[in-house]
Structures are given as structure tokens and as C-alpha cells.
Motif scaffolding. Structure first.
Motif, PDB file in Angstrom:
ATOM      1  N   GLY A 144       0.802  -1.260  -0.035  1.00 28.99           N
ATOM      2  CA  GLY A 144       0.188   0.019  -0.110  1.00 28.99           C
ATOM      3  C   GLY A 144       0.897   1.145   0.055  1.00 28.99           C
ATOM      4  N   GLU A 145       1.806   1.081   0.663  1.00 27.38           N
ATOM      5  CA  GLU A 145       2.779   2.308   0.628  1.00 27.38           C
ATOM      6  C   GLU A 145       3.507   2.688  -0.668  1.00 27.38           C
ATOM      7  OE1 GLU A 145       3.343   4.520   3.149  1.00 27.38           O
ATOM      8  OE2 GLU A 145       1.895   3.779   4.066  1.00 27.38           O
ATOM      9  N   ASP A 146       3.699   1.666  -1.327  1.00 28.11           N
ATOM     10  CA  ASP A 146       4.486   1.567  -2.542  1.00 28.11           C
ATOM     11  C   ASP A 146       3.482   1.933  -3.793  1.00 28.11           C
ATOM     12  OD1 ASP A 146       6.751   1.107  -1.417  1.00 28.11           O
ATOM     13  OD2 ASP A 146       6.542  -1.140  -1.818  1.00 28.11           O
ATOM     14  N   LEU A 147       2.222   2.105  -3.474  1.00 31.34           N
ATOM     15  CA  LEU A 147       1.304   2.267  -4.798  1.00 31.34           C
ATOM     16  C   LEU A 147       0.735   3.598  -4.636  1.00 31.34           C
ATOM     17  CD1 LEU A 147      -0.901  -1.106  -4.914  1.00 31.34           C
ATOM     18  CD2 LEU A 147       0.408  -0.027  -6.723  1.00 31.34           C
ATOM     19  N   ARG A 148       0.631   4.364  -5.786  1.00 35.76           N
ATOM     20  CA  ARG A 148       0.055   5.772  -6.086  1.00 35.76           C
ATOM     21  C   ARG A 148      -0.864   5.726  -6.880  1.00 35.76           C
ATOM     22  NH1 ARG A 148       2.660   5.698  -1.989  1.00 35.76           N
ATOM     23  NH2 ARG A 148       4.009   7.233  -1.017  1.00 35.76           N
ATOM     24  N   LEU A 149      -2.108   6.098  -6.594  1.00 34.70           N
ATOM     25  CA  LEU A 149      -3.259   6.067  -7.839  1.00 34.70           C
ATOM     26  C   LEU A 149      -3.610   7.387  -7.890  1.00 34.70           C
ATOM     27  CD1 LEU A 149      -5.264   4.642  -9.730  1.00 34.70           C
ATOM     28  CD2 LEU A 149      -6.631   4.211  -7.591  1.00 34.70           C
ATOM     29  N   SER A 150      -3.811   7.804  -9.135  1.00 33.86           N
ATOM     30  CA  SER A 150      -4.673   9.231  -9.357  1.00 33.86           C
ATOM     31  C   SER A 150      -5.797   9.019 -10.265  1.00 33.86           C
ATOM     32  CB  SER A 150      -3.604  10.060 -10.060  1.00 33.86           C
ATOM     33  OG  SER A 150      -4.455  11.175 -10.697  1.00 33.86           O
ATOM     34  N   TRP A 151      -7.072   9.491  -9.823  1.00 37.44           N
ATOM     35  CA  TRP A 151      -8.171   9.049 -10.451  1.00 37.44           C
ATOM     36  C   TRP A 151      -8.897  10.610 -10.605  1.00 37.44           C
ATOM     37  CZ3 TRP A 151     -10.777   4.250 -11.105  1.00 37.44           C
ATOM     38  CH2 TRP A 151     -11.949   4.211 -11.850  1.00 37.44           C
ATOM     39  N   ILE A 152      -8.538  11.343 -11.906  1.00 37.98           N
ATOM     40  CA  ILE A 152      -9.154  12.658 -12.056  1.00 37.98           C
ATOM     41  C   ILE A 152     -10.273  12.558 -12.905  1.00 37.98           C
ATOM     42  CG2 ILE A 152      -8.731  14.607 -13.324  1.00 37.98           C
ATOM     43  CD1 ILE A 152      -5.763  14.252 -12.885  1.00 37.98           C
ATOM     44  N   VAL A 153     -11.398  13.056 -12.367  1.00 31.82           N
ATOM     45  CA  VAL A 153     -12.907  12.930 -13.000  1.00 31.82           C
ATOM     46  C   VAL A 153     -12.893  14.532 -13.759  1.00 31.82           C
ATOM     47  CG1 VAL A 153     -15.267  13.083 -12.806  1.00 31.82           C
ATOM     48  CG2 VAL A 153     -13.882  11.601 -11.337  1.00 31.82           C
ATOM     49  N   LEU A 154     -13.138  14.530 -15.082  1.00 39.92           N
ATOM     50  CA  LEU A 154     -13.407  15.721 -15.825  1.00 39.92           C
ATOM     51  C   LEU A 154     -14.770  15.879 -16.398  1.00 39.92           C
ATOM     52  CD1 LEU A 154     -10.433  14.208 -16.896  1.00 39.92           C
ATOM     53  CD2 LEU A 154     -10.139  16.429 -17.994  1.00 39.92           C
ATOM     54  N   ASP A 155     -15.082  17.038 -16.255  1.00 40.38           N
ATOM     55  CA  ASP A 155     -16.168  17.427 -17.033  1.00 40.38           C
ATOM     56  C   ASP A 155     -15.816  18.224 -18.306  1.00 40.38           C
ATOM     57  OD1 ASP A 155     -18.782  18.705 -17.618  1.00 40.38           O
ATOM     58  OD2 ASP A 155     -18.942  19.998 -15.986  1.00 40.38           O
ATOM     59  N   PRO A 156     -16.145  17.559 -19.289  1.00 42.60           N
ATOM     60  CA  PRO A 156     -15.686  18.123 -20.403  1.00 42.60           C
ATOM     61  C   PRO A 156     -16.517  19.109 -21.252  1.00 42.60           C
ATOM     62  CG  PRO A 156     -16.861  15.834 -20.874  1.00 42.60           C
ATOM     63  CD  PRO A 156     -16.644  15.982 -19.429  1.00 42.60           C
ATOM     64  N   ARG A 157     -17.722  19.280 -20.594  1.00 42.00           N
ATOM     65  CA  ARG A 157     -18.746  20.612 -21.106  1.00 42.00           C
ATOM     66  C   ARG A 157     -18.356  21.679 -20.225  1.00 42.00           C
ATOM     67  NH1 ARG A 157     -24.626  20.394 -22.493  1.00 42.00           N
ATOM     68  NH2 ARG A 157     -23.925  19.291 -24.504  1.00 42.00           N
ATOM     69  N   GLY A 158     -17.955  21.431 -18.631  1.00 41.65           N
ATOM     70  CA  GLY A 158     -17.883  22.625 -17.662  1.00 41.65           C
ATOM     71  C   GLY A 158     -16.565  23.208 -17.640  1.00 41.65           C
ATOM     72  N   GLY A 159     -15.541  22.237 -18.244  1.00 41.80           N
ATOM     73  CA  GLY A 159     -14.232  22.790 -18.024  1.00 41.80           C
ATOM     74  C   GLY A 159     -13.512  22.678 -16.500  1.00 41.80           C
ATOM     75  N   ARG A 160     -13.786  21.752 -15.909  1.00 38.25           N
ATOM     76  CA  ARG A 160     -13.381  21.286 -14.479  1.00 38.25           C
ATOM     77  C   ARG A 160     -13.089  19.932 -14.521  1.00 38.25           C
ATOM     78  NH1 ARG A 160     -14.344  25.612 -10.925  1.00 38.25           N
ATOM     79  NH2 ARG A 160     -12.466  24.522  -9.935  1.00 38.25           N
ATOM     80  N   ALA A 161     -11.895  19.947 -13.312  1.00 40.22           N
ATOM     81  CA  ALA A 161     -11.429  18.606 -13.126  1.00 40.22           C
ATOM     82  C   ALA A 161     -10.977  18.358 -11.615  1.00 40.22           C
ATOM     83  CB  ALA A 161     -10.218  18.121 -14.073  1.00 40.22           C
ATOM     84  N   MET A 162     -11.195  17.300 -11.144  1.00 41.30           N
ATOM     85  CA  MET A 162     -10.835  17.160  -9.827  1.00 41.30           C
ATOM     86  C   MET A 162     -10.285  15.685  -9.489  1.00 41.30           C
ATOM     87  SD  MET A 162     -14.312  16.768  -7.296  1.00 41.30           S
ATOM     88  CE  MET A 162     -15.649  15.518  -7.876  1.00 41.30           C
ATOM     89  N   ASN A 163      -9.496  15.534  -8.642  1.00 43.46           N
ATOM     90  CA  ASN A 163      -8.907  14.028  -8.282  1.00 43.46           C
ATOM     91  C   ASN A 163      -9.550  13.627  -6.978  1.00 43.46           C
ATOM     92  OD1 ASN A 163      -7.106  11.965  -7.851  1.00 43.46           O
ATOM     93  ND2 ASN A 163      -5.251  13.076  -8.531  1.00 43.46           N
ATOM     94  N   VAL A 164     -10.034  12.248  -7.376  1.00 42.88           N
ATOM     95  CA  VAL A 164     -11.045  11.726  -6.309  1.00 42.88           C
ATOM     96  C   VAL A 164     -10.311  10.511  -5.588  1.00 42.88           C
ATOM     97  CG1 VAL A 164     -13.274  12.516  -7.371  1.00 42.88           C
ATOM     98  CG2 VAL A 164     -12.174  10.295  -8.018  1.00 42.88           C
ATOM     99  N   SER A 165      -9.140  10.681  -5.851  1.00 40.03           N
ATOM    100  CA  SER A 165      -8.358   9.455  -5.134  1.00 40.03           C
ATOM    101  C   SER A 165      -7.427  10.250  -4.046  1.00 40.03           C
ATOM    102  CB  SER A 165      -7.407   8.753  -6.215  1.00 40.03           C
ATOM    103  OG  SER A 165      -6.638   7.786  -5.474  1.00 40.03           O
TER     104      SER A 165
END
Length: 344
Positions: free
Chosen positions: A181-202
Motif C-alpha cells: 500500500g505504501e508503494d502504490l500511488r493512484l490518481s483518478w481525475i474526473v473531468l467535466d468536458p463541457r464545464g471545463g473543470r476537473a478534480m482528483n477523487v483519489s
């Protein structure tokens, strides 16, 4: 007596002084200095002077940073969305994705609940093991169909029979699971392609690593807490991101599943409609800086604590309701018995 004019002091290298940054040629600054900075350092440099602001605002610098930090952004679909929809292209995307949403509950209005303004979500996912990329995916999810909005919300990044080989070794005990668990890094970015916003939910690091006692599958979970509708079970919602790994011959491991789900404080999985509304508000809401990313495990623990407290309150409320029902039944029986006695 005549006054002597003091000798002019210089800061040139020949006289042993330190040259200011403005004395350097812009090409040198941009090519040999700014390209070595990470996102926060580049943003800090931009705020230090008008010259550095102009140089640091060049899109190719931020595009290179995005590609290095999140390899999935090299996808043509993601590049098109970033360059065409986000206000300042890669710089805006980096600012959105590098920060985390503030878990603040909101009061839902008709304007906020306009789900049709987000007809699609895009997930950009990158999984690293010991700083080496082992999985990168881009998944597009439509959000307008009745099937999506009424079904439990879940986004999968792998097909049912798809698997990805990894350099990880199968953990034989709890200690090895913790190290994994310490060696793993996960990035999950959710994008709204119409609104032009994004956020990382991980979360930056895994919040839990569990090995199934029978199948031997290892589930690594990441999480982020976001604000929902005030006064409801989804006042706080958990973005639950997970990766399922299985052992293979030779002691290695491969990734079989990667998913995103949402859960409320009652432990119920939210459907597409509920999840989309929460994600909309989180995408458009306030953000916290990178320093807060270390608190994600703490917030995950706080979410679990509030979920347990809510469950206990509901049990106590149900107990009081049961007592009230029993009391009313007893009073009704006593009243009926009294009436029967009087009628004799």
C-alpha cells in the motif's frame, strides 16, 4: 567642504556580486530554470514578478508538467478537452487536479440539480508502483441515460476479462500488504468536458489494503471525502476508488479490476443521479491546497466514525420508536379491557 559622491555599487558577476534573475536572458530562464520546477514551485515563481509571470504562463510548461504527473493526459481526447474547454488550458487543469475538493455540504437548489449540463464524465486514471507507471487509462461515461441515473454508480477502467501485468510481488502477510500500500500511488481525475473543470477523487496513498482469506485477492482502496446535500445521509459522500490484484504463477501479481464508486453515511452505494449531483457540486466548489492531501486518510477515518455514530443514533431512535409502539399497544389493550369490564 565638497561632498564626495559614493561609488556606484554593481551586482555583476565580475565584481563578485549576485546577478538578479532579471539579468538573465528570458530563453535561459524558460529553458534551464522553469523547466526544472514542479507545479507549486512554478506557480510561486509566477507570483514573484511580472516577468516570471509572463514566462511561467507559457502553456508548454504546464502541458509538460501535466504529462509528467499524469501520463493519461497524453490521450488525444484529454488533450483536446484541456486545450479547448479549460479557461487557461493546461494551467487550469493542473490547478484543478493538483488540489483536492473541500468536503463542504451544500443546500441543493434547482439550478444546482440541473444534471443535464454534465452529459458526460471522463476519468483519467494512472497507477504507479514505486514511482513507475504500471497502468494508465481514459474512460468516458455518459450520464444522460436512465440506466446510468437509476443504477448504482460505478466506473470500471478494465474490461471483465482484461488484466495488466505488474512488477509487484504477492504479499504473504499483513506486513507485506502494508508495504504494498505504501508503494502504490493512484490518481483518478474526473473531468467535466463541457464545464471545463476537473478534480482528483483519489487519495495520494492507499487508505486500506485487504487480502481475501479465501480467494487470495488483494484489494487496495483509495478514497476522497466530498460534500453532499446538507441534512441528508449524503451530507458527506465517500469517493471509493479501488484496485483488485491477484497472484499469478511465479509469485507475481496482475491488476484485474479498477473502479470508482460513491457511498453515503448510511453505507449505501449511491446511484448515478445522486453521484452526478455530488460530483457536479464538488467540481464547481472550493478547493484545498496540496498540503491537505496528507489528511485524506484522516478524513476517511473521520467519515467512518461519523458513519458509525449515525448508525448508533438511528438504532437509538428506532429503539425509542419501538418503546413508543409497545406503550401505545399496552395502553390500547388496557383501555379495551377497561371498556369490557364496564360493559358487563
Amino acid at each position: 567642504m565638497a561632498c564626495e559622491t559614493p561609488a556606484t555599487q554593481t551586482t555583476t558577476a565580475e565584481e563578485g556580486g549576485a546577478a538578479t534573475i532579471s539579468a538573465l536572458h528570458p530563453d535561459i530562464i524558460q529553458t534551464h530554470i522553469l523547466t526544472r520546477l514542479d507545479g507549486p514551485a512554478l506557480a510561486a515563481a509566477a507570483a514573484s514578478s511580472s516577468q516570471l509571470y509572463a514566462l511561467s504562463s507559457q502553456q508548454h510548461l504546464w502541458t509538460t508538467l501535466c504529462h509528467a504527473t499524469w501520463p493519461s493526459t497524453r490521450s488525444p481526447r484529454i488533450r483536446h478537452v484541456i486545450s479547448g474547454i479549460f479557461p487557461h488550458a493546461s494551467r487550469s487543469f493542473f490547478s484543478d487536479s493538483f488540489t483536492i475538493p473541500r468536503p463542504t455540504p451544500t443546500t441543493v437548489t434547482r439550478q444546482i440539480m440541473n444534471l443535464d449540463r454534465t452529459p458526460e464524465l471522463i476519468s483519467a486514471v494512472d497507477l504507479h508502483y514505486r514511482h513507475k507507471l504500471i497502468l494508465s487509462r481514459v474512460v468516458e461515461t455518459e450520464t444522460v441515460s436512465g440506466w446510468f441515473r437509476c443504477s448504482p454508480f460505478r466506473v470500471d477502467i478494465l474490461e471483465p476479462k482484461e488484466s495488466v501485468q505488474t512488477p509487484m510481488r504477492y504479499p504473504e502477510d499483513d506486513s507485506a500488504c502494508g508495504e504494498m500500500g505504501e508503494d502504490l500511488r493512484l490518481s483518478w481525475i474526473v473531468l467535466d468536458p463541457r464545464g471545463g473543470r476537473a478534480m482528483n477523487v483519489s487519495s495520494e496513498k492507499a487508505v486500506s489494503v485487504e487480502r481475501h482469506w479465501l480467494s487470495g485477492e488483494v484489494q487496495v482502496k483509495f478514497a476522497a471525502v466530498v460534500g453532499g446535500e446538507r441534512g441528508t445521509a449524503s451530507e458527506l459522500a465517500l469517493c471509493s476508488v479501488g484496485v483488485t490484484c491477484v497472484g499469478v504463477e511465479g509469485g507475481g501479481m496482475e491488476v484485474r479490476e479498477g473502479w470508482l464508486e460513491m457511498e453515503d453515511m448510511d453505507g449505501m452505494h449511491l446511484n448515478g443521479r445522486e453521484s452526478l449531483g455530488i460530483l457536479q457540486r464538488a467540481l464547481e466548489g472550493k478547493r484545498e491546497n496540496k498540503k491537505e492531501r496528507g489528511r485524506e486518510r484522516e478524513r476517511w477515518g473521520e467519515f467512518g466514525k461519523r458513519k458509525r455514530e449515525r448508525k448508533e443514533r438511528m438504532k437509538r431512535a428506532e429503539g425509542r420508536l419501538d418503546m413508543l409502539c409497545v406503550s401505545l399497544a399496552a395502553l390500547s389493550f388496557a383501555g379495551l379491557f377497561y371498556v369490557c369490564v364496564l360493559c358487563r
